[in-house]
Design a protein around this motif. Structure first.
Motif, PDB file in Angstrom:
ATOM      1  N   ARG A 380       0.637  -1.704   0.047  1.00  0.00           N
ATOM      2  CA  ARG A 380       0.296   0.215  -0.472  1.00  0.00           C
ATOM      3  C   ARG A 380       0.928   0.923  -0.070  1.00  0.00           C
ATOM      4  NH1 ARG A 380      -4.878  -2.130   0.735  1.00  0.00           N
ATOM      5  NH2 ARG A 380      -5.804   0.308  -0.072  1.00  0.00           N
ATOM      6  N   GLU A 381       1.909   1.058   1.057  1.00  0.00           N
ATOM      7  CA  GLU A 381       3.111   2.281   0.717  1.00  0.00           C
ATOM      8  C   GLU A 381       3.524   2.637  -0.908  1.00  0.00           C
ATOM      9  OE1 GLU A 381       4.434   2.649   4.500  1.00  0.00           O
ATOM     10  OE2 GLU A 381       2.264   1.676   5.261  1.00  0.00           O
ATOM     11  N   GLU A 382       4.454   3.896  -1.212  1.00  0.00           N
ATOM     12  CA  GLU A 382       5.136   4.261  -2.040  1.00  0.00           C
ATOM     13  C   GLU A 382       6.487   4.184  -1.136  1.00  0.00           C
ATOM     14  OE1 GLU A 382       6.216   8.330  -3.383  1.00  0.00           O
ATOM     15  OE2 GLU A 382       5.463   6.644  -5.340  1.00  0.00           O
ATOM     16  N   VAL A 383       7.222   2.976  -1.801  1.00  0.00           N
ATOM     17  CA  VAL A 383       8.828   2.571  -1.241  1.00  0.00           C
ATOM     18  C   VAL A 383       9.792   3.510  -1.968  1.00  0.00           C
ATOM     19  CG1 VAL A 383      10.415   1.504  -0.595  1.00  0.00           C
ATOM     20  CG2 VAL A 383       8.220   0.483  -0.647  1.00  0.00           C
ATOM     21  N   PHE A 384       9.615   3.844  -3.135  1.00  0.00           N
ATOM     22  CA  PHE A 384      10.124   4.381  -4.113  1.00  0.00           C
ATOM     23  C   PHE A 384      11.336   3.823  -3.900  1.00  0.00           C
ATOM     24  CE2 PHE A 384      11.158   9.106  -6.078  1.00  0.00           C
ATOM     25  CZ  PHE A 384       9.833   9.069  -6.830  1.00  0.00           C
ATOM     26  N   GLY A 385      11.488   2.563  -4.267  1.00  0.00           N
ATOM     27  CA  GLY A 385      13.039   1.024  -3.962  1.00  0.00           C
ATOM     28  C   GLY A 385      12.197   0.360  -4.505  1.00  0.00           C
ATOM     29  N   PRO A 386      13.359  -0.399  -5.285  1.00  0.00           N
ATOM     30  CA  PRO A 386      13.092  -1.374  -6.438  1.00  0.00           C
ATOM     31  C   PRO A 386      12.544  -3.145  -5.999  1.00  0.00           C
ATOM     32  CG  PRO A 386      15.627  -1.445  -6.039  1.00  0.00           C
ATOM     33  CD  PRO A 386      15.090  -0.127  -5.139  1.00  0.00           C
ATOM     34  N   ILE A 387      11.275  -2.658  -4.817  1.00  0.00           N
ATOM     35  CA  ILE A 387      10.651  -3.563  -4.960  1.00  0.00           C
ATOM     36  C   ILE A 387       9.415  -4.240  -5.077  1.00  0.00           C
ATOM     37  CG2 ILE A 387      10.055  -2.321  -2.751  1.00  0.00           C
ATOM     38  CD1 ILE A 387      10.260  -5.047  -0.942  1.00  0.00           C
ATOM     39  N   LEU A 388       8.848  -5.162  -5.941  1.00  0.00           N
ATOM     40  CA  LEU A 388       7.416  -5.596  -6.490  1.00  0.00           C
ATOM     41  C   LEU A 388       6.950  -6.511  -5.419  1.00  0.00           C
ATOM     42  CD1 LEU A 388       6.553  -5.442  -8.950  1.00  0.00           C
ATOM     43  CD2 LEU A 388       7.327  -6.939  -9.631  1.00  0.00           C
ATOM     44  N   SER A 389       5.721  -6.153  -5.234  1.00  0.00           N
ATOM     45  CA  SER A 389       4.826  -6.574  -4.345  1.00  0.00           C
ATOM     46  C   SER A 389       4.163  -7.777  -4.545  1.00  0.00           C
ATOM     47  CB  SER A 389       3.959  -6.075  -3.662  1.00  0.00           C
ATOM     48  OG  SER A 389       4.704  -5.150  -2.484  1.00  0.00           O
ATOM     49  N   VAL A 390       4.033  -9.145  -4.680  1.00  0.00           N
ATOM     50  CA  VAL A 390       2.781 -10.395  -5.861  1.00  0.00           C
ATOM     51  C   VAL A 390       1.815 -10.234  -5.229  1.00  0.00           C
ATOM     52  CG1 VAL A 390       3.380 -12.052  -7.127  1.00  0.00           C
ATOM     53  CG2 VAL A 390       5.355 -10.476  -6.489  1.00  0.00           C
ATOM     54  N   ILE A 391       0.476  -9.560  -6.096  1.00  0.00           N
ATOM     55  CA  ILE A 391      -0.852 -10.429  -5.468  1.00  0.00           C
ATOM     56  C   ILE A 391      -1.380 -11.718  -6.393  1.00  0.00           C
ATOM     57  CG2 ILE A 391      -2.464  -9.572  -4.357  1.00  0.00           C
ATOM     58  CD1 ILE A 391      -0.234  -7.514  -4.349  1.00  0.00           C
ATOM     59  N   PRO A 392      -1.904 -12.403  -5.859  1.00  0.00           N
ATOM     60  CA  PRO A 392      -2.287 -13.013  -6.745  1.00  0.00           C
ATOM     61  C   PRO A 392      -4.094 -13.035  -6.655  1.00  0.00           C
ATOM     62  CG  PRO A 392      -2.311 -14.283  -4.860  1.00  0.00           C
ATOM     63  CD  PRO A 392      -1.408 -13.699  -4.946  1.00  0.00           C
ATOM     64  N   PHE A 393      -4.401 -12.818  -8.350  1.00  0.00           N
ATOM     65  CA  PHE A 393      -6.118 -12.672  -7.779  1.00  0.00           C
ATOM     66  C   PHE A 393      -7.112 -13.941  -8.948  1.00  0.00           C
ATOM     67  CE2 PHE A 393      -4.290 -10.613 -12.025  1.00  0.00           C
ATOM     68  CZ  PHE A 393      -5.127 -10.883 -12.979  1.00  0.00           C
ATOM     69  N   ASP A 394      -8.133 -14.139  -8.990  1.00  0.00           N
ATOM     70  CA  ASP A 394      -8.580 -15.010  -9.456  1.00  0.00           C
ATOM     71  C   ASP A 394      -9.827 -15.052 -10.781  1.00  0.00           C
ATOM     72  OD1 ASP A 394      -8.138 -17.859  -7.672  1.00  0.00           O
ATOM     73  OD2 ASP A 394      -9.163 -16.973  -6.722  1.00  0.00           O
ATOM     74  N   THR A 395     -10.451 -13.750 -10.786  1.00  0.00           N
ATOM     75  CA  THR A 395     -11.137 -13.254 -11.818  1.00  0.00           C
ATOM     76  C   THR A 395     -10.382 -11.988 -12.396  1.00  0.00           C
ATOM     77  OG1 THR A 395     -13.002 -12.624 -10.509  1.00  0.00           O
ATOM     78  CG2 THR A 395     -13.041 -14.550 -10.972  1.00  0.00           C
ATOM     79  N   ALA A 396     -11.018 -11.723 -13.236  1.00  0.00           N
ATOM     80  CA  ALA A 396     -10.879 -10.141 -13.819  1.00  0.00           C
ATOM     81  C   ALA A 396     -11.320  -8.728 -12.760  1.00  0.00           C
ATOM     82  CB  ALA A 396     -11.742  -9.533 -15.587  1.00  0.00           C
ATOM     83  N   GLU A 397     -12.592  -8.881 -12.327  1.00  0.00           N
ATOM     84  CA  GLU A 397     -13.485  -8.291 -11.470  1.00  0.00           C
ATOM     85  C   GLU A 397     -12.749  -8.282 -10.388  1.00  0.00           C
ATOM     86  OE1 GLU A 397     -14.803 -10.670 -13.280  1.00  0.00           O
ATOM     87  OE2 GLU A 397     -15.504 -10.007 -14.432  1.00  0.00           O
ATOM     88  N   GLU A 398     -11.924  -9.015  -9.826  1.00  0.00           N
ATOM     89  CA  GLU A 398     -11.321  -9.154  -8.559  1.00  0.00           C
ATOM     90  C   GLU A 398      -9.395  -8.746  -8.615  1.00  0.00           C
ATOM     91  OE1 GLU A 398      -8.853 -11.843  -4.915  1.00  0.00           O
ATOM     92  OE2 GLU A 398      -9.900 -13.111  -7.119  1.00  0.00           O
ATOM     93  N   ALA A 399      -9.257  -8.646  -9.794  1.00  0.00           N
ATOM     94  CA  ALA A 399      -8.003  -8.019 -10.281  1.00  0.00           C
ATOM     95  C   ALA A 399      -8.554  -6.762 -10.234  1.00  0.00           C
ATOM     96  CB  ALA A 399      -8.056  -8.554 -11.680  1.00  0.00           C
ATOM     97  N   VAL A 400      -9.349  -5.884 -10.601  1.00  0.00           N
ATOM     98  CA  VAL A 400     -10.119  -4.304 -10.781  1.00  0.00           C
ATOM     99  C   VAL A 400     -10.151  -3.741  -9.659  1.00  0.00           C
ATOM    100  CG1 VAL A 400     -11.372  -3.298 -11.504  1.00  0.00           C
ATOM    101  CG2 VAL A 400     -10.702  -4.483 -13.107  1.00  0.00           C
TER     102      VAL A 400
END
Ligand SMILES: NC(=O)c1ccc[n+]([C@@H]2O[C@H](COP(=O)([O-])OP(=O)(O)OC[C@H]3O[C@@H](n4cnc5c(N)ncnc54)[C@H](O)[C@@H]3O)[C@@H](O)[C@H]2O)c1
Length: 480
Positions: A380-400
């Motif tokens: 949720r917070e802006e790091v301003f550094g090279p870190i990628l948070s990976v979060i899974p989803f199941d449907t397009a609606e959930e992705a949105v």
């Protein structure tokens, strides 16, 4: 050793009332330049100079095509000096040399683009019946204050100053103290291109002192601020004290949405570039990867392989990734790594350069964090550094829903082979810009850029940017 003086009303002032500041190379920690640090005395002087240029100078009275010619010349001079400016910017900001070249080329494009727009600022004619003629004109708003952050100092000056000058404004530039050097190169180019004295002025100095005083100054008519949310909120309060309009270009936590049907070979470098460019110190960095669950393990393993091989090094050696801006920010980014480890699993990459001479550099390693949900602070917070948070989803609606569940709304990337997914995302994402199967296309100055929600308001770039620097005057004449 470079020295950046103040430039006020065409005069170059090597010294200023708040002393001399130092600028360090983030790759080595070495001092590479100094700058005259303005205090409150120079705040009054610089606003008076810009006001004088606006109220009495030739720029607003010049025919727009003549203004366009000078703007075009500024762009040409940038390209003629691209080697010197890019090397200076690479050292001062720590961005790999090729990114600094891009920054100069993009800055020149802003001036080319707005040069062509200068003589096309038409008003409208409004029909009110016989015996009445009504029309609008676009007047310049006046003195524009441009407050600049340290990540893309040269390019962000060009992004705001080019449309401001096109509209006929006078400008005061306040760069960030971490990257004070390239702004003076810009001022020299403006003078050489024939821009009248006082039309663009430069004051380096402490944001909390002169940034605040400039924003409160009654002689300033408009502010374009690019920087963090808390500082932007302070600038808004200052602007409210004399009720002037602002463009706010703030932070982000932008999602990249990867569907399992995407071409993974093509998506991988785009996703990686989205969070690694300039060590993640980009407002629109794509730092949340929302991935369709069935593609999760595959993309995580590919991305981990990718970041393992990242070559980290001195910016001027043009590595894959340079340092972050300074030791203080390195500590902040590393604090986020600790947070990520407590919230999920941290997968590190890159080799830290340990050779002699680089030990003083503000280097961090790129990282992925998995096993988190979108409620984690790291997501949720802006790091301003090279870190990628990976979060899974199941449907397009959930992705949105996950993508939109953010305080920010700057940009989003979508990777898919399905036109339905792409169009659904383009319609429903609450962000200022949606990229499909891309995340930036190069020298993109033509389309509007700006955020929803805490990412700010107002639009930079494209034709939309000029409106911030204009007032609409209506004239109504009854005759006969
Ligand atoms: N949306 C965009 O276009 C965009 C582009 C680049 C960076 N950013 C954002 O910028 C931030 C990083 O830059 P930063 O650390 O330099 O930001 P910052 O907010 O710390 O500083 C930005 C500028 O504001 C000045 N400043 C500080 N205090 C001030 C005050 N009280 N009044 C007026 N001016 C003041 C600083 O000296 C600097 O010139 C990130 O949040 C990033 O997302 C946004």
């Amino acid at each position: 050793m470079h020295h950046a003086p103040l430039v006020i009303g065409g005069k170059t002032l090597a010294e200023a009332s708040d002393g001399i500041g130092e600028s360090r190379d983030p790759s080595t920690g070495e001092v590479i330049g100094t700058f005259a640090r303005a205090g409150l005395t120079e705040v009054d002087q610089v606003v008076a100079a810009a006001r004088h240029a606006f109220d009495n100078g030739p720029w607003t009275r010049m025919r727009p095509f003549e203004r366009g010619r000078i703007l075009r010349r500024i762009g040409e001079l940038m390209l003629e000096r691209r080697d010197d400016i890019a090397r200076l910017e690479s050292r001062d900001s720590g961005k790999p040399l090729r990114d600094a070249y891009w920054e100069v080329d993009c800055s020149a494009r802003f001036f080319e683009y707005y040069a062509g727009v200068a003589d096309k600022q038409h008003g409208t004619s409004i029909p009110l019946g016989r015996g009445i003629v009504d029309w609008t004109v676009k007047d310049a708003i006046g003195v524009s204050l441009q407050i600049i952050p340290w990540n893309y100092p040269f390019q962000l000056i060009a992004r705001g100053v080019a449309p401001a000058l096109t509209a006929g404004c006078a400008v005061v530039i306040k760069p960030a103290s971490d990257t004070p050097l390239s702004a003076y190169e810009f001022l020299k180019i403006c003078q050489e291109a024939g821009l009248p004295d006082g039309q663009v002025n430069l004051v380096n100095g402490r944001g909390s002192l002169i940034g605040d005083a400039l924003a409160r100054h009654r002689g300033v008519d408009q502010i374009t601020f690019t920087g963090s949310v808390p500082t932007g909120q302070r600038v808004l309060e200052a602007a409210a004290s004399h009720a002037i309009p602002c463009n706010m270009e703030l932070g982000g936590k932008s999602p990249q949405i990867l569907f399992a049907d995407a071409d993974m070979e093509k998506a991988l470098p785009i996703i990686a570039g989205g969070f690694l460019t300039h060590a993640g110190q980009v407002c629109n960095a794509g730092t949340r990867l929302l991935v369709e669950r069935k593609a999760h393990d595959d993309i995580v393993s590919r991305l981990h392989d990718h970041i393992r091989k990242i070559n980290i090094g001195r910016a001027l050696d043009d590595p894959d990734m340079g340092p972050v801006i300074n030791a203080g920010h390195k500590a902040e980014v590393e604090g986020f790594y600790e947070l990520a480890e407590s919230e999920g699993q941290l997968l590190m990459g890159g080799n830290l350069p340990l050779e002699a001479g680089l030990a003083g550099g503000a280097f961090v390693r790129p990282a992925l964090v998995t096993g988190i949900s979108n409620t984690a602070r790291i997501a949720r917070e802006e790091v301003f550094g090279p870190i990628l948070s990976v979060i899974p989803f199941d449907t397009a609606e959930e992705a949105v829903a996950i993508a939109n569940d953010s305080d920010f709304g700057l940009v989003a990337g979508v990777h898919t082979a399905s036109i339905d997914h792409a169009m659904h995302m383009a319609q429903d994402l609450r962000v200022g810009q949606v990229w499909v199967n891309s995340f930036g296309i190069g020298l993109d100055v033509e389309f509007p850029f700006g955020g929803y929600k805490l990412s700010g308001f107002g639009r930079e770039k494209g034709l939309e940017a000029i409106g911030a620097y204009q007032q609409i005057k209506n004239v109504c004449v009854r005759f006969g």
